[in-house]
Design a protein around this motif. Structure first.
Motif, mmCIF file in Angstrom:
data_model
loop_
_atom_site.group_PDB
_atom_site.id
_atom_site.type_symbol
_atom_site.label_atom_id
_atom_site.label_comp_id
_atom_site.label_asym_id
_atom_site.label_seq_id
_atom_site.Cartn_x
_atom_site.Cartn_y
_atom_site.Cartn_z
ATOM 1 N N ASP A 152 0.872 -1.202 0.153
ATOM 2 C CA ASP A 152 0.142 -0.041 -0.086
ATOM 3 C C ASP A 152 0.958 1.343 0.015
ATOM 4 O O ASP A 152 0.417 2.181 -0.632
ATOM 5 C CB ASP A 152 -1.042 0.046 1.174
ATOM 6 C CG ASP A 152 -2.245 -0.854 0.845
ATOM 7 O OD1 ASP A 152 -2.512 -0.423 -0.524
ATOM 8 O OD2 ASP A 152 -3.003 -0.946 1.686
ATOM 9 N N THR B 126 -0.526 3.457 -3.114
ATOM 10 C CA THR B 126 -1.238 4.948 -2.683
ATOM 11 C C THR B 126 -0.091 6.141 -2.604
ATOM 12 O O THR B 126 -0.560 7.086 -2.157
ATOM 13 C CB THR B 126 -1.938 4.764 -1.418
ATOM 14 O OG1 THR B 126 -0.941 4.462 -0.373
ATOM 15 C CG2 THR B 126 -2.955 3.546 -1.489
ATOM 16 N N PRO C 74 2.002 9.217 -3.693
ATOM 17 C CA PRO C 74 1.233 10.579 -4.388
ATOM 18 C C PRO C 74 1.905 10.343 -5.844
ATOM 19 O O PRO C 74 1.221 11.209 -6.744
ATOM 20 C CB PRO C 74 1.899 11.590 -3.557
ATOM 21 C CG PRO C 74 2.593 11.027 -2.430
ATOM 22 C CD PRO C 74 2.620 9.439 -2.373
ATOM 23 N N TYR D 252 -0.144 7.105 -8.960
ATOM 24 C CA TYR D 252 -0.963 7.269 -10.064
ATOM 25 C C TYR D 252 -0.311 6.743 -11.286
ATOM 26 O O TYR D 252 -0.819 6.296 -12.229
ATOM 27 C CB TYR D 252 -0.942 8.928 -10.230
ATOM 28 C CG TYR D 252 -1.852 9.380 -9.171
ATOM 29 C CD1 TYR D 252 -3.241 9.155 -9.146
ATOM 30 C CD2 TYR D 252 -1.449 10.371 -8.149
ATOM 31 C CE1 TYR D 252 -4.144 9.781 -8.152
ATOM 32 C CE2 TYR D 252 -2.175 10.778 -7.242
ATOM 33 C CZ TYR D 252 -3.446 10.730 -7.027
ATOM 34 O OH TYR D 252 -4.231 11.031 -6.368
ATOM 35 N N PHE E 78 -9.429 4.559 -3.393
ATOM 36 C CA PHE E 78 -8.896 5.253 -2.414
ATOM 37 C C PHE E 78 -7.980 6.625 -2.981
ATOM 38 O O PHE E 78 -8.150 7.654 -2.598
ATOM 39 C CB PHE E 78 -8.000 4.593 -1.632
ATOM 40 C CG PHE E 78 -7.318 4.958 -0.368
ATOM 41 C CD1 PHE E 78 -8.080 5.374 0.740
ATOM 42 C CD2 PHE E 78 -6.093 4.956 -0.398
ATOM 43 C CE1 PHE E 78 -7.491 5.857 1.903
ATOM 44 C CE2 PHE E 78 -5.330 5.698 0.800
ATOM 45 C CZ PHE E 78 -6.115 5.892 2.037
ATOM 46 N N ILE E 79 -7.252 6.335 -4.032
ATOM 47 C CA ILE E 79 -6.199 7.535 -4.515
ATOM 48 C C ILE E 79 -6.952 8.466 -5.482
ATOM 49 O O ILE E 79 -6.515 9.610 -5.548
ATOM 50 C CB ILE E 79 -4.999 7.119 -5.229
ATOM 51 C CG1 ILE E 79 -5.232 6.260 -6.238
ATOM 52 C CG2 ILE E 79 -4.219 6.450 -4.054
ATOM 53 C CD1 ILE E 79 -3.991 5.886 -7.255
ATOM 54 N N ASP F 71 -10.309 9.234 -4.943
ATOM 55 C CA ASP F 71 -11.507 9.769 -4.432
ATOM 56 C C ASP F 71 -11.678 11.565 -4.529
ATOM 57 O O ASP F 71 -12.547 12.117 -4.833
ATOM 58 C CB ASP F 71 -12.052 9.442 -3.036
ATOM 59 C CG ASP F 71 -12.851 9.885 -2.556
ATOM 60 O OD1 ASP F 71 -14.209 9.803 -2.986
ATOM 61 O OD2 ASP F 71 -13.035 10.556 -1.452
ATOM 62 N N LYS F 72 -10.473 12.026 -3.841
ATOM 63 C CA LYS F 72 -10.341 13.396 -3.853
ATOM 64 C C LYS F 72 -10.655 14.248 -4.993
ATOM 65 O O LYS F 72 -11.313 15.224 -4.977
ATOM 66 C CB LYS F 72 -8.940 13.769 -3.130
ATOM 67 C CG LYS F 72 -8.699 15.221 -2.871
ATOM 68 C CD LYS F 72 -9.232 15.523 -1.577
ATOM 69 C CE LYS F 72 -9.090 17.046 -1.161
ATOM 70 N NZ LYS F 72 -9.416 17.635 0.009
ATOM 71 N N MET F 73 -10.177 13.547 -6.002
ATOM 72 C CA MET F 73 -10.100 14.643 -7.347
ATOM 73 C C MET F 73 -11.403 14.317 -7.768
ATOM 74 O O MET F 73 -12.120 15.102 -8.384
ATOM 75 C CB MET F 73 -9.199 13.718 -8.273
ATOM 76 C CG MET F 73 -7.843 14.277 -8.345
ATOM 77 S SD MET F 73 -6.972 13.300 -9.665
ATOM 78 C CE MET F 73 -5.787 12.529 -8.798
ATOM 79 N N ARG G 151 -14.320 13.704 -6.408
ATOM 80 C CA ARG G 151 -15.289 14.455 -5.417
ATOM 81 C C ARG G 151 -15.382 15.858 -5.763
ATOM 82 O O ARG G 151 -16.452 16.270 -5.932
ATOM 83 C CB ARG G 151 -14.647 14.380 -3.854
ATOM 84 C CG ARG G 151 -15.726 14.627 -3.046
ATOM 85 C CD ARG G 151 -15.114 14.864 -1.659
ATOM 86 N NE ARG G 151 -13.938 13.765 -1.418
ATOM 87 C CZ ARG G 151 -13.150 13.914 -0.324
ATOM 88 N NH1 ARG G 151 -13.042 14.915 0.618
ATOM 89 N NH2 ARG G 151 -11.976 13.142 -0.059
ATOM 90 N N SER H 212 -17.523 9.973 -7.127
ATOM 91 C CA SER H 212 -16.603 9.673 -5.805
ATOM 92 C C SER H 212 -15.683 8.521 -6.211
ATOM 93 O O SER H 212 -15.729 7.971 -7.314
ATOM 94 C CB SER H 212 -17.575 9.089 -4.810
ATOM 95 O OG SER H 212 -17.659 7.712 -4.842
ATOM 96 N N GLY H 213 -14.734 8.094 -5.499
ATOM 97 C CA GLY H 213 -13.878 7.008 -5.786
ATOM 98 C C GLY H 213 -14.652 5.816 -6.213
ATOM 99 O O GLY H 213 -13.960 5.062 -7.096
#
Lengths: 617, 80
Positions: A209, A213, A215, A219, A307-308, A310-312, A314, A319-320
């Motif tokens: 992980d 995950t 940064p 990706y 998980f990685i 989701d933020k973008m 959102r 959602s993720g």
């Protein structure tokens, strides 16, 4: 005395439930649609002695108070008539406490239960020792150890399922206290008596992980995974697709020689067979995509992608959990939209459904291929980058960007008070369970053929009629003759909409194709073949040459760069898929959303095409 | 303090959950007062966050982690 038992399989997501199901039922399973709903239950049959057992699989669920559509479907089976005879509960032994929560709720139902502890190897690795005998005594039900991956313990379990089972007598919560706290409290007490923790070791999962995950690397890894998938979808699938096309070509040739002439022959060859071929030819691509999706889900990697991302996502109103539908949309929007069911928040789910058809699905591929070969020179840069491939890539990017932009717009438009949340288990990484992945791929592909096949078949026949018969009843027309196609109903329709599509550069011939494409986008190529009288439907080269030669009355070519680009943009955006609209209706239970989807996508297509046509004209 | 403020690798005990539309979901997933949690992983941009909870890994957004009140254990008890 022979008897028939109805046993429901239940458990949390990621507990290995499908492995247990597959091991118990072998290949004797089918997906049944509960009438009037979109619920799909997997039912498997097996016999023990003279006992016939119907085993019903349910989607993995965390609780009896469903949050997502998936979970709602899972618990419906408990209220059906006849009620289940036994609940077979599968629990991840390495994660007993949370796995016992759903169990504790089901235990209130006065239905006999059997507990299966799966993934004991992982539990042992983590240092857990479980006292099975004690657990049986405390719960008052049979408890089995099983290794679903290897099949250990399956035989004993199978045999026992035909026997008398018991209702759990352990009290979870108390008479009038069934809060989450009280249930978890009872579970803790139960586990204190029955499990011991010897040593705690860190799982390799946690180490993976930190990379998956990361940064940057996270990706990058995802990008590489995507490239591998798409490369496989296009290259690997091309072989079986060629065979399928060849097979159907031979079949229609054979039939055209053997069948007696008449309307029935034309209906079978140009209507039915052409329609079926149009569906089946996409199965390889879709199956390969489902294979990879299954692989990513099964290994646990997909949860990390969610998980990685989701933020973008959102920020865009998604959602993720939208990652899976959007990626699947690159194969086919139908299964992609069905896979939104695990998104709990209604607004997140609806936006995902609304924008997924903008992802370039495999039906657009033959359209792009033909159009690109017509207008884009086959130049190579640096020896390996082909201009045509770049344009193809650009079409995929265009679709993705359009989907994300549309999501933002819907985020502003759709009002919904319940805030979205993203509370999700990160399951530990698994070695792929190939059997599950293959079965899943097979079942999903089959359901695609059934869902899309029905619609496409009907529309193909209708279109065949429209293209073969005209308002002038004195003679019937052959679909193979372009001069007469102009006088068929389809030709009249094409001419009828010509004024509307002239501003974006299309003539009545393209108009006919737009109409027929409503069945499915790839029908464009077939219709063009018909209009330009290309006998062999798949002969791109011949069709391309004929289309390129077509001239306007004033001597200019019909298919200029502007027209071709405009057409490509139109196909990228327009909602030209009846099957998708039907699925959206089923999933949203209202005609409002498919109607909005149809209107906004068609408007977007028209505007985009108009813009491109006028830019390049 | 809020669960979202807990540093990676630090262990805390859940004290209470604020009322929210996702309170029930958190409870179902095992976020119950008294349970130990440990943040182990943050997604890029620090959100969502993954926690070790009981015997598994649960991820949630910062927003959801804000609604969980925790009491950190003294690091002396568990750091080396």
């Amino acid at each position: 005395m022979s008897q028939r038992l109805k046993i429901v399989l239940a458990g949390n997501p990621n507990c290995g439930k499908s492995s247990v199901f597959n091991k118990l039922t072998g290949l004797k399973q089918k997906i049944t649609n509960v009438p009037g709903t979109t619920i799909e239950n997997k039912v498997g049959k097996f016999t023990v002695g003279d006992t016939e057992i119907d085993l019903i699989d349910t989607p993995g669920t965390y609780s009896f108070n469903p949050k997502s559509l998936d979970e709602k479907e899972a618990i419906k089976v408990f209220f059906e008539d006849p009620a289940p005879d036994t609940i077979l509960y599968v629990a991840d032994a390495a994660n007993l406490k949370r796995n016992f929560f759903y169990f504790s709720q089901l235990a209130q139902h006065n239905t006999p239960m059997v507990l299966v502890l799966n993934m004991l190897d992982i539990a042992n690795f983590k240092g857990f020792e479980i006292d099975i005998d004690r657990l049986e005594k405390e719960l008052g039900i049979r408890v089995f150890k099983i290794n679903a991956r290897l099949g250990d313990g399956v035989k004993e379990l199978k045999k026992a399922l035909a026997e008398q089972q018991f209702v759990p007598h352990y009290t979870f919560g108390s008479e009038n206290d069934h809060t989450h706290e009280s249930h978890y409290d009872s579970i803790s007490k139960l586990l204190n008596k029955t499990t011991t923790l010897k040593s705690k070791r860190e799982l390799i999962s946690n180490k993976i992980d930190t990379w998956a995950t990361h940064p940057i690397l996270g990706y990058l890894l995802f990008l590489v995974v995507l490239l591998v998938i798409f490369q496989s979808v296009f290259t690997l699938a091309s072989y079986p697709m060629d065979w399928i096309e060849l097979g159907f070509g031979e079949l229609s040739e054979y039939l055209s020689k053997t069948l007696p002439d008449g309307w029935l022959k034309k209906l079978i060859i140009n209507g039915l067979i052409a329609g079926i071929a149009g569906v089946v030819v996409f199965v390889p691509q879709i199956a390969i995509l489902f294979f990879f999706m299954g692989l990513l889900e099964d290994t646990g990697y997909m949860a990390r992608v969610s998980f990685i991302m989701d933020k973008m996502l959102r920020g865009l109103g998604l959602s993720g959990k939208s990652v899976v539908p959007l990626l699947s949309g690159a194969a086919c929007a139908i299964p992609a939209i069905m896979s939104t069911r695990n998104i709990e928040n209604w607004k997140d789910r609806l936006i995902t459904i609304m924008v997924t058809p903008l992802m370039s699905c495999s039906a657009r591929l033959p359209v792009y291929t033909l159009l690109i070969s017509m207008a884009i020179p086959s130049d190579q840069y640096y020896g390996f980058v082909s201009l045509q491939a770049l344009v193809m890539l650009a079409m995929y990017v265009l679709g993705t960007v359009a989907a994300l932009v549309a999501a933002v717009v819907f985020k502003w438009i759709i009002r919904h008070d319940i805030p979205s949340y993203f509370i999700m288990e990160l399951p530990i990484y698994h070695v792929p369970r190939w059997r599950n992945i293959w079965l899943n791929m097979w079942q999903k592909s089959l359901s695609f053929v059934k869902e899309a096949g029905k619609v496409i078949l009907i529309v193909s026949v209708v279109l065949w009629f429209l293209a073969s018969y005209g308002p002038r009843a004195d003679k019937t027309f052959s679909i193979q003759e372009s001069a007469t196609l102009e006088q068929s109903y389809a030709g009249y329709f094409g001419k009828g909409i010509e004024p509307a599509i002239e501003p974006i550069g299309f003539n009545w011939k393209i108009g006919i194709s737009l109409i027929t494409s409503f069945a499915a986008r790839e029908v464009f190529v077939g219709t063009m073949s018909t209009i330009y009288s290309v006998g062999d439907e798949e002969n791109f080269e011949q069709l391309r040459a004929k289309m390129n030669k077509d001239k306007l009355p004033n001597g200019e070519p019909v298919y200029t760069l502007a027209v071709v680009l405009s057409l490509m943009v139109f196909y990228a955006f327009a909602m030209q898929c009846m099957s998708t609209l039907a699925v959206v209706y089923k999933e949203t239970k209202s005609w409002k959303w498919p109607a909005i989807q149809f209107v906004y996508m068609t408007a977007l297509a028209y505007l985009g095409s108009w813009l491109v046509f006028n830019l390049f004209h | 303090m809020k669960l979202s403020e807990l540093h990676i690798g630090h262990i805390a005990r859940i004290v209470s959950l604020d009322d929210s539309p996702y309170k029930e979901k958190l409870q179902e997933m095992g976020c119950i007062p008294g349970v130990l949690v440990k943040p182990i992983l943050k997604a890029p941009f620090g959100d969502p966050i993954a926690f070790e909870l009981e015997e598994y890994t649960l991820s949630m957004r910062k927003n959801e982690a804000d609604s969980v009140l925790v009491k950190p254990l003294d690091p002396l008890f568990y750091t080396h």
